[in-house]
Design a protein around this motif. Structure first.
Motif, PDB file in Angstrom:
ATOM      1  N   TYR A  66     -15.095 101.330 -62.785  1.00 21.42           N
ATOM      2  CA  TYR A  66     -15.678 100.576 -61.680  1.00 21.42           C
ATOM      3  C   TYR A  66     -14.873 100.802 -60.399  1.00 21.42           C
ATOM      4  O   TYR A  66     -15.430 101.086 -59.332  1.00 21.42           O
ATOM      5  N   ALA A  67     -13.558 100.712 -60.533  1.00 19.34           N
ATOM      6  CA  ALA A  67     -12.692 100.806 -59.358  1.00 19.34           C
ATOM      7  C   ALA A  67     -12.854 102.158 -58.665  1.00 19.34           C
ATOM      8  O   ALA A  67     -12.760 102.257 -57.447  1.00 19.34           O
ATOM      9  N   LYS A  68     -13.124 103.195 -59.439  1.00 19.00           N
ATOM     10  CA  LYS A  68     -13.261 104.537 -58.856  1.00 19.00           C
ATOM     11  C   LYS A  68     -14.398 104.576 -57.849  1.00 19.00           C
ATOM     12  O   LYS A  68     -14.295 105.192 -56.802  1.00 19.00           O
ATOM     13  N   ASN A  69     -15.495 103.917 -58.205  1.00 19.63           N
ATOM     14  CA  ASN A  69     -16.644 103.977 -57.305  1.00 19.63           C
ATOM     15  C   ASN A  69     -17.551 102.769 -57.544  1.00 19.63           C
ATOM     16  O   ASN A  69     -18.537 102.855 -58.277  1.00 19.63           O
ATOM     17  N   PRO A  70     -17.177 101.631 -56.961  1.00 22.28           N
ATOM     18  CA  PRO A  70     -17.874 100.380 -57.265  1.00 22.28           C
ATOM     19  C   PRO A  70     -19.392 100.474 -57.086  1.00 22.28           C
ATOM     20  O   PRO A  70     -20.141 100.011 -57.949  1.00 22.28           O
ATOM     21  N   SER A  71     -19.854 101.084 -56.023  1.00 21.33           N
ATOM     22  CA  SER A  71     -21.292 100.991 -55.771  1.00 21.33           C
ATOM     23  C   SER A  71     -22.090 101.760 -56.818  1.00 21.33           C
ATOM     24  O   SER A  71     -23.240 101.450 -57.070  1.00 21.33           O
ATOM     25  N   VAL A  72     -21.494 102.735 -57.461  1.00 21.39           N
ATOM     26  CA  VAL A  72     -22.197 103.469 -58.508  1.00 21.39           C
ATOM     27  C   VAL A  72     -21.921 102.851 -59.880  1.00 21.39           C
ATOM     28  O   VAL A  72     -22.807 102.725 -60.717  1.00 21.39           O
ATOM     29  N   ASN A  73     -20.666 102.443 -60.063  1.00 23.97           N
ATOM     30  CA  ASN A  73     -20.253 102.035 -61.412  1.00 23.97           C
ATOM     31  C   ASN A  73     -20.204 100.520 -61.625  1.00 23.97           C
ATOM     32  O   ASN A  73     -19.502 100.049 -62.496  1.00 23.97           O
TER      33      ASN A  73
ATOM     34  N   VAL B 287     -22.176  88.142 -49.155  1.00 22.31           N
ATOM     35  CA  VAL B 287     -22.620  87.430 -50.361  1.00 22.31           C
ATOM     36  C   VAL B 287     -23.783  88.139 -51.036  1.00 22.31           C
ATOM     37  O   VAL B 287     -24.167  87.799 -52.138  1.00 22.31           O
ATOM     38  N   ASN B 288     -24.353  89.116 -50.371  1.00 25.44           N
ATOM     39  CA  ASN B 288     -25.522  89.774 -50.954  1.00 25.44           C
ATOM     40  C   ASN B 288     -25.213  91.124 -51.611  1.00 25.44           C
ATOM     41  O   ASN B 288     -26.090  91.769 -52.151  1.00 25.44           O
ATOM     42  N   GLU B 289     -23.922  91.481 -51.597  1.00 26.25           N
ATOM     43  CA  GLU B 289     -23.546  92.753 -52.182  1.00 26.25           C
ATOM     44  C   GLU B 289     -23.352  92.599 -53.697  1.00 26.25           C
ATOM     45  O   GLU B 289     -22.828  91.584 -54.158  1.00 26.25           O
ATOM     46  N   PHE B 290     -23.735  93.579 -54.485  1.00 23.83           N
ATOM     47  CA  PHE B 290     -23.601  93.549 -55.955  1.00 23.83           C
ATOM     48  C   PHE B 290     -24.008  92.200 -56.551  1.00 23.83           C
ATOM     49  O   PHE B 290     -23.200  91.506 -57.164  1.00 23.83           O
ATOM     50  N   PRO B 291     -25.241  91.795 -56.372  1.00 22.76           N
ATOM     51  CA  PRO B 291     -25.620  90.446 -56.829  1.00 22.76           C
ATOM     52  C   PRO B 291     -25.349  90.196 -58.315  1.00 22.76           C
ATOM     53  O   PRO B 291     -24.969  89.088 -58.688  1.00 22.76           O
ATOM     54  N   VAL B 292     -25.489  91.221 -59.137  1.00 17.22           N
ATOM     55  CA  VAL B 292     -25.255  91.000 -60.576  1.00 17.22           C
ATOM     56  C   VAL B 292     -23.806  90.629 -60.819  1.00 17.22           C
ATOM     57  O   VAL B 292     -23.502  89.716 -61.607  1.00 17.22           O
ATOM     58  N   LEU B 293     -22.894  91.315 -60.136  1.00 21.04           N
ATOM     59  CA  LEU B 293     -21.480  90.996 -60.328  1.00 21.04           C
ATOM     60  C   LEU B 293     -21.139  89.616 -59.780  1.00 21.04           C
ATOM     61  O   LEU B 293     -20.317  88.898 -60.346  1.00 21.04           O
ATOM     62  N   LYS B 294     -21.789  89.242 -58.690  1.00 19.95           N
ATOM     63  CA  LYS B 294     -21.577  87.883 -58.159  1.00 19.95           C
ATOM     64  C   LYS B 294     -22.027  86.861 -59.208  1.00 19.95           C
ATOM     65  O   LYS B 294     -21.338  85.880 -59.484  1.00 19.95           O
ATOM     66  N   ALA B 295     -23.194  87.107 -59.745  1.00 22.23           N
ATOM     67  CA  ALA B 295     -23.706  86.172 -60.762  1.00 22.23           C
ATOM     68  C   ALA B 295     -22.763  86.122 -61.945  1.00 22.23           C
ATOM     69  O   ALA B 295     -22.458  85.049 -62.476  1.00 22.23           O
TER      70      ALA B 295
END
Lengths: 503, 975
Positions: B420-427, B478-486
């Motif tokens: 995940y850390a390598k590329n958060p938006s993809v991983n 607050v709208n970035e990576f909603p699944v991870l926020k949840a």
């Protein structure tokens, strides 16, 4: 609720493998037998082969030599694997064989005929009946008093097979006054010879066996004192069959159980329950298991004999059928008054019970669920608390996933009862929490969609009573009332009042 | 009806009309068909039509009509004269049974299904006794070689036998099963073997394979039904055949059977899942016999899991397969199958981890079907999902291998986080899986109310929280990576009892911030998490998080909560509304400055949703929030009640006028609360409403009764004098309500609540003329249907009456109904039943009332009632000292059920509109025991010598001892 040994009139399973054998065939073709039957000098000569026709002819002739040869040939045919019972019966020679039994001057012929008939009687009921119908029973009973041990021993065996067929032939044997000569054999010098003792004990056990009807009471009363002695013998098979006999006598109404309890045999049975040999332990366990289906006093007698001491070990036995039997026994003690439940606790039965619920074979788990159900129904609140504290809830809730509908229903009932106890203690919330933590809530919730209406209702009932959300509590419901005199204000019909007593 | 062409024609016409969309044509035709149902030959005409009609639509219609006809009429219920109930004559029954099986088998599939259903309905009644040929007829068809026919038979058999799975063992049931086994088990086994052979001969023929696999699925289902109750001898003897074949089917794959559909399970998947069920059945129930086969199945099922893809169509198969492993791995004697480190690693890596991954389908649900997603994820209603099965397997494995499993997973969690850390938006999905893994690994016990209550000690939850969860929630967007926020919010929610309080406090502003997220799941979770945090208990039974700690956030919290209700998709979001309620309750007076705006928003919401109430929970919490606003504000400033009335009455009037049934009980409760806030007389606005509250139609609705009684009680408490002076003509109506209520076993206590308020508050003069009638009504009910609940309420009432009007008045009113009635009531009701009264206030009322009867009622001293004096005193001492008698006669246990016509509208009680317990005796008597002693003392002064002599003659020793204690405590003696 005490549960009798399951009366299964219909069985889907294979017959139980650990039952005592009902009928036995004598196929021991040892040299010794040959010697006994053939007499001197013929030991190594070839066996004479006869055709069926020749056999019939020889049997019906009056030549003792030929009679013996033919009878021997029949006996040999009957001592093989898959003997041709029907073929031999159809020869119509049974009446002659029965007649040979009375030839007191020809011991060899008596013996061969007895052997042959013993084996025919070991077949199905039809085969046994063929022997009995020709009047073999009184003939065999007379042979019991034969001066020749091997003849009377064979007669014992034959009578055992006949009595083992069922209550009808059992009583036919008893009615021929079989018991006195049979018991006399035990005392015949040389005293207590093991082979004859084994045979006699086995036959006695068949005389005690079967219900509907039970064996006649006076016969039982004659046999019991002997069994009390035999069970003290050192031979394993003698002990085993004595235990089986006792287990049959206790498998019945409470007054039958009482007769056995009165002999004072329970401590010995409990001791035998603790033996490592399955042949001894199994019937002893069954006998005690039957005793505790009786009255509270009878159950107490078993407890006083020490049954609770040997039970933990049996609950963890490697054989599932033993686990199951032990758990059944435990469930019946748990069905007793709370003093007996207290003894269960004191004797440390809760940990093995929980262990069994956790890890036992499914058949045993089912019985263990009954034990818990009975415990919760009959125990005091304090005892129930102790049960819960010993960890019973987790395995109990897990068994809600079991594929046995009755078990599921009993567990749900038990959970309801636990909640009633919790209510008395003001601990409903804690129990709710515990049930949810252990994953029980989810399981009960899922059961609300079960196809069995009683299960679904029981689950729904628990959900509604104890887990209905904070909001939608179903409070009072109103019936629709036909006669509401609201518009006219109060409406009263005068009458004379008679108040009845308490509600 | 003759079996004639004319009749067939007529019937065809009517059947055609039943398909007409116009009800004016359809209804009469349906009526006609219903009216001829009882005629002989009718079912045979239908069967003829479904076989021979020229039009396919008529065939189908006839088959459906036939099935429904059988469903309604085949079973004869009741015990009346047989002809009245039996619509199908015997000859028709015989003809149907003789023809239906071949007919079903020769029909096209659409009709076959209807007839197969009909056969199983008939079978349920007639099989086996009254339909002895059925089994033979079915078995004979197995040899036909025509799999269209065979599948028809198998389907019918399945619907006949599947009840063996849920019925209790009984002799009848087992006799039937035995019969079925004797006739069916061997042919079924042969068919099974033959079908499998055909599968290999037709391995390249897709259409043949489909038919054959349909058969195999049905055969596997039949196996399950026939083996459910117990292990039949036949199947034990043939276990080798069945299990070997099941095992090889599990490992089978054939490209021709793979489907393109991603959602719907294909034949292969259905068959394999059924086999998993069959294996699980044997493993659980027939372990002893199945043991030799089990390891093979474990291996096969495991390989199956490793090779099965992520598509939704495999979900059932995968979750069944995992559940099988989960149930086996906790058994001590199979421990060895799993304990090897390589095995464990491979299970974790290849079975558990892949099934915890967030799939495309989950992503879709997260975005487009949030409500369903939330329900599944939060409330755990996710039976049969892969994730739940995988969690169960983790828990199962942890039973014996907690250390190694935790170790293996820790490695995975770390590597996934690195990915995940390598590329958060993809991983980002790797992190999601890592969080899920930690959650399932760490939680040993979980409840809705408390979150996780037992955690795996090997996982450091706080560290994970600080390093991996908080950073996500702290990010500005607050709208970035909603699944991870949840995921992060859910982590706080479920581990709230494990994470230290200071971390929770740090999280609160983050959660408040996420109320603004666009994703429904995210802002819903934020609201839910806040609500859960606010309900956590601290020490001393206070909340863990205090109002003072929340002070800096009050404004933003309230603003964001109400703003969240305006976000698309959340206008009636129950989690947000519940969070509003909980915030009010926690913050108390710190919300007062915001009330004007809050109440406006709530009122608007109320107005909007009352057009079409659809979310009961949302509505409930909304009313609770309204009540809280009122209570909190009026506690500080009682005069504020007027402004609430101003704001709310308009909406309330609209609700009442439009008869919004769901809301009326709530409105009454809020009005009660408002009315009780008034310190003086009732405002005229309430009085105008009073007559309407007595309308019978309102009282006909179940849910209205408790809140209406409550509201009338409030009227009586605050406005008894106004009613007596300005609305005296309404008193009979009020008593009419009382009469209606006490006529019902379920509502009689509500009637008594009302009556007690009338007695307590109304000026005596205004009810004088009705008093005797009231008593007569009570006697009527006592005579007709006496219940424990009624008696308890009755006892409280007469004692309250005695307190209010005096003991002499009580005696007189009884005796005026009928001479010596008072004695009868004492002897038959008060003395024997007083022990049953429950509730502190209720008991106090009874104690004071009885004390009055004993000491202020001359007839008790010098008439035939005197003999009851000591028993009554003894009963009173019993009420003081003995445990409550809570026995209820057996037959009463079921009253509520019997009397309930159905679960209609339940009364939804508002917790925050709660009524304070009212004590009509109040300060007048503090300690009823002392009061008794003092009253006795007074009596003995008035007639010296009498009291001690009555005591000494018949009061039992124990009671006397207690009494002496009271006298001592009151420092009085008896003369």
């Amino acid at each position: 609720m005490r549960r009798q040994r399951m009366e299964v009139s219909i069985e889907l399973r294979k017959a139980r493998k650990d039952e005592q054998i009902l009928k036995r065939r004598n196929i021991a073709n040892s040299l010794l037998d040959e010697t006994l039957s053939l007499g001197e000098g013929k030991r190594n000569e070839g066996i004479i082969q006869l055709s069926l026709d020749e056999i019939v002819e020889a049997v019906n002739r009056s030549n003792p030599e030929l009679q013996l040869q033919a009878t021997q040939a029949i006996r040999r045919m009957l001592s093989t694997q898959n003997p041709p019972f029907n073929q031999i019966i159809n020869l119509g020679i049974i009446p002659r064989l029965v007649e040979f039994l009375t030839y007191a001057d020809n011991t060899s012929l008596q013996f061969e005929a007895a052997w042959a008939l013993t084996n025919i009687a070991s077949g199905t009921s039809v085969h046994t009946k063929a022997v009995v119908d020709e009047g073999a029973v009184p003939a065999f009973v007379s042979l019991l008093s034969s001066p020749h041990m091997h003849v009377s021993e064979q007669a014992v065996w034959a009578l055992g097979n006949i009595a083992g067929d069922g209550p009808l032939f059992r009583d036919a044997v008893i009615n021929c006054n079989v018991i006195p000569p049979l018991l006399a054999l035990i005392l015949k010098p040389p005293l207590f010879q093991v082979p004859i003792l084994r045979n006699v004990t086995w036959t006695l056990s068949n005389l005690c066996r079967n219900k509907n009807p039970y064996p006649p009471l006076d016969a039982v009363k004659k046999i019991l004192p002997v069994l009390v002695c035999l069970i003290e013998h050192e031979d394993r098979d003698v002990i085993s069959d004595s235990c089986w006999a006792i287990s049959y006598l206790t498998d019945g109404s409470n007054d039958r159980i009482q007769i056995v309890v009165d002999t004072g045999i329970l401590p010995r049975l409990v001791e035998l329950m603790g033996r490592p040999e399955a042949v001894v332990m199994t019937p002893a366990l069954r006998a005690i298991g039957n005793v505790v289906t009786g009255t509270d006093e009878q159950t107490q007698a078993a407890i006083d004999a020490g049954v609770l001491g040997v039970l933990p070990h049996l609950l963890q036995h490697a054989k599932p059928s033993i686990q199951k039997e032990a758990a059944w026994l435990l469930s019946n003690i748990a069905a007793g008054p709370c003093q007996q439940i207290q003894q269960l606790i004191t004797c440390g039965l809760l940990p093995p019970l929980v262990e069994l619920l956790n890890k036992g074979d499914f058949k045993a788990q089912k019985e263990a669920v009954w034990a818990v159900a009975n415990f919760v129904t009959g125990g005091t609140v304090e005892q129930v608390v102790e049960l819960v504290q010993s960890g019973v809830l987790n395995p109990l809730l897990n068994l809600l996933l079991s594929k046995d509908n009755k078990t599921i229903l009993i567990i749900l009932d038990t959970i309801s009862n636990l909640f009633l106890a919790a209510k008395q203690l003001g601990e409903v919330d804690r129990l709710c929490l515990l049930v949810e933590e252990l994953g029980g809530l989810q399981k009960i919730e899922d059961l609300q969609t079960h196809d069995n209406i009683m299960i679904y209702r029981a689950a729904l009932d628990i959900m509604e009573k104890y887990f209905s959300g904070e909001v939608q509590k179903l409070l009072d419901m109103v019936p629709s009332i036909a006669s509401w005199h609201y518009k006219d204000g109060l409406v009263v019909n005068a009458s004379t009042w008679e108040l009845k007593g308490a509600v | 009806m003759e079996l004639s062409d004319d009749n067939l024609q007529i019937l065809t016409e009517y059947l055609k009309k039943t398909l007409d969309p116009d009800p004016a044509i359809r209804r009469p035709a349906e009526k006609f068909l219903e009216s001829v149902e009882g005629s002989q030959n009718y079912p045979l005409l239908l069967l003829t039509l479904l076989e021979k009609s020229q039009e396919n639509v008529i065939k189908v219609c006839a088959s459906v009509t036939f099935k429904n006809y059988i469903k309604r009429n085949w079973r004869i219920v009741g015990i009346l004269v047989e002809d009245e109930l039996n619509k199908i004559c015997e000859s028709d029954r015989i003809a149907i049974k003789a023809n239906i099986v071949p007919l079903m088998l020769s029909s096209p599939e659409q009709i076959q299904k209807q007839l197969s259903d009909a056969i199983s309905i008939i079978g349920r009644e007639d099989f086996p006794q009254k339909w002895p040929d059925l089994l033979t007829e079915m078995v004979n068809r197995f040899q036909s070689g025509d799999f269209h026919v065979i599948n028809g038979i198998l389907r019918t058999a399945h619907s006949l036998f599947k009840r063996y799975r849920h019925e209790f063992k009984s002799n009848e049931l087992w006799a039937e099963i035995k019969l079925v086994l004797d006739a069916f088990a061997l042919p079924l086994t042969n068919l099974f073997k033959a079908t499998i052979e055909l599968c290999s001969t037709h391995a390249n023929d897709a259409s043949a394979l489909k038919v054959l696999f349909s058969s195999l699925i049905l055969i596997a289902k039949l196996f399950y039904s026939l083996n459910f109750q117990d292990l039949p001898e036949f199947f034990e003897d043939n276990m080798e055949t069945w299990m070997t074949n099941f095992h090889s089917l599990l490992t089978l794959d054939n490209k021709l059977l793979q489907t393109d559909d991603e959602e719907e399970a294909g034949l292969l998947e259905l068959l394999k899942s059924q086999i998993c069920d069959n294996a699980a059945l044997y493993a659980q129930k027939y372990d002893e016999e199945f043991q030799p086969y089990l390891p093979r199945f474990v291996t096969a099922i495991w390989n199956l899991l490793v090779t099965t893809g992520q598509e939704v169509k495999y979900d059932l198969l995968v979750s069944n397969a995992i559940q099988f492993l989960a149930s086996v791995c906790e058994r001590p004697h199979y421990k060895h199958l799993f304990e090897d480190q390589n095995t464990l690693t491979s299970i974790c890596e290849k079975v558990i981890v892949p099934n915890m991954e967030f799939r495309a389908a989950d992503e879709e649900a997260f975005e487009d079907n949030s409500e369903e997603y939330i329900r599944r994820d939060l409330e755990g209603s996710d039976i049969d999902t892969r994730r739940r099965a995988a969690c169960d397997l983790v828990r199962g494995l942890c039973k014996f291998f907690e250390g190694p499993v935790t170790g293996i997973f820790s490695g995975y969690v770390n590597s996934m986080l690195q990915e995940y850390a390598k590329n958060p938006s993809v991983n980002w999905k790797h992190k999601d899986a890592a969080i899920y893994l930690v959650t399932s690994l760490a939680s040993k016990a979980q409840t809705q109310k408390h979150g996780i209550t037992q955690a795996n000690e090997l996982v450091n939850l706080t560290e994970f929280f600080v390093t991996h969860i908080q950073p996500d929630l702290k990010s500005a967007n607050v709208n970035e990576f909603p699944v991870l926020k949840a995921d992060g919010i859910k982590y706080i929610m479920i581990f709230r009892n494990q994470v230290p309080k200071e971390q929770l406090l740090v999280s609160i502003p983050l959660l408040i911030n996420h109320l603004q997220a666009e994703s429904i799941v995210v802002h819903t979770y934020a609201a839910h998490a806040l609500e859960r945090l606010f309900t956590m208990r601290g020490t001393n039974n206070t909340t863990l998080i205090t109002a003072a700690e929340m002070a800096p956030f009050v404004e933003v919290l309230l603003t964001n909560l109400f703003k969240a209700l305006t976000l698309p998709g959340s206008s009636e979001n129950e989690y947000i509304m519940k969070a509003i309620m909980r915030s009010f309750s926690l913050l108390q007076e710190s919300i007062i400055p915001y009330i004007p705006s809050v109440i406006t928003q709530l009122t608007q919401k109320l107005l909007a949703v009352s057009k079409n109430p659809s979310k009961p929970h949302f509505n409930h919490y909304m009313f609770e929030s309204i009540c809280l606003s009122i209570r909190i504000t009026c506690k500080a400033n009682p005069d504020a009640v007027g402004s609430f009335e101003e704001a709310l009455f308009m909406v309330f009037t609209e609700i009442l006028q439009n008869d919004v049934q769901e809301f009326i009980p709530y409105v009454f409760q809020v009005m009660s609360l408002l009315l009780e806030m008034h310190k003086n007389e009732i405002p005229s606005s309430y009085m105008a409403l009073f007559p309407h509250l007595l309308q019978p139609v309102l009282w006909e609705r179940t849910g209205n009764i408790p809140p209406l009684v409550r509201l009338l009680q409030a009227y009586l408490e605050r406005g008894a004098n106004t009613i007596a002076s300005a609305a005296a003509d309404k008193i009979p109506g009020l008593l009419g309500v009382f009469q209606k209520l006490i006529a019902s076993k379920a509502n009689d206590h509500q009637g008594f609540y009302l009556l007690n308020s009338i007695i307590e508050h109304m000026p005596p003069g205004s009810v004088d003329q009705y008093r005797k009638q009231i008593f007569i009504l009570l006697f009527q009910r006592l005579q007709n249907s006496k219940t424990t609940k009624f008696i308890k309420s009755f006892l409280v009432f007469i004692n309250l009456y005695c307190i209010k009007y005096g003991a002499l008045a009580l005696q007189e009113i009884f005796d005026s109904i009928q001479p010596k009635m008072f004695g009868m009531v004492l002897e038959k009701i008060i003395i024997p039943e007083i022990q049953k009264v429950s509730g502190q206030v209720e008991k106090k009322i009874c104690a004071v009332g009885i004390t009055k009867i004993l000491t202020e009622c001359p007839p008790m001293m010098d008439t035939e009632y005197t003999k009851l004096w000591t028993p009554l005193l003894q009963a009173l001492i019993g009420l003081f000292e003995l445990p409550e008698d809570d026995t209820i006669p057996d037959e009463e246990h079921f009253i509520d059920i019997e009397d309930t016509p159905g679960y209609q509208t339940a009364f939804s009680q508002l917790a925050f509109a709660g009524k304070k317990e009212h004590d009509p005796v109040g300060q007048m008597v503090n300690n009823p025991r002392i009061h008794l002693a003092q009253s006795l003392h007074k009596l003995s002064t008035a007639c010296p010598g009498r009291v001690p002599s009555m005591l000494s003659t018949s009061l039992n020793a124990e009671a006397l001892q207690y009494l002496q204690g009271y006298l001592q405590a009151a420092s009085v003696t008896l003369l």
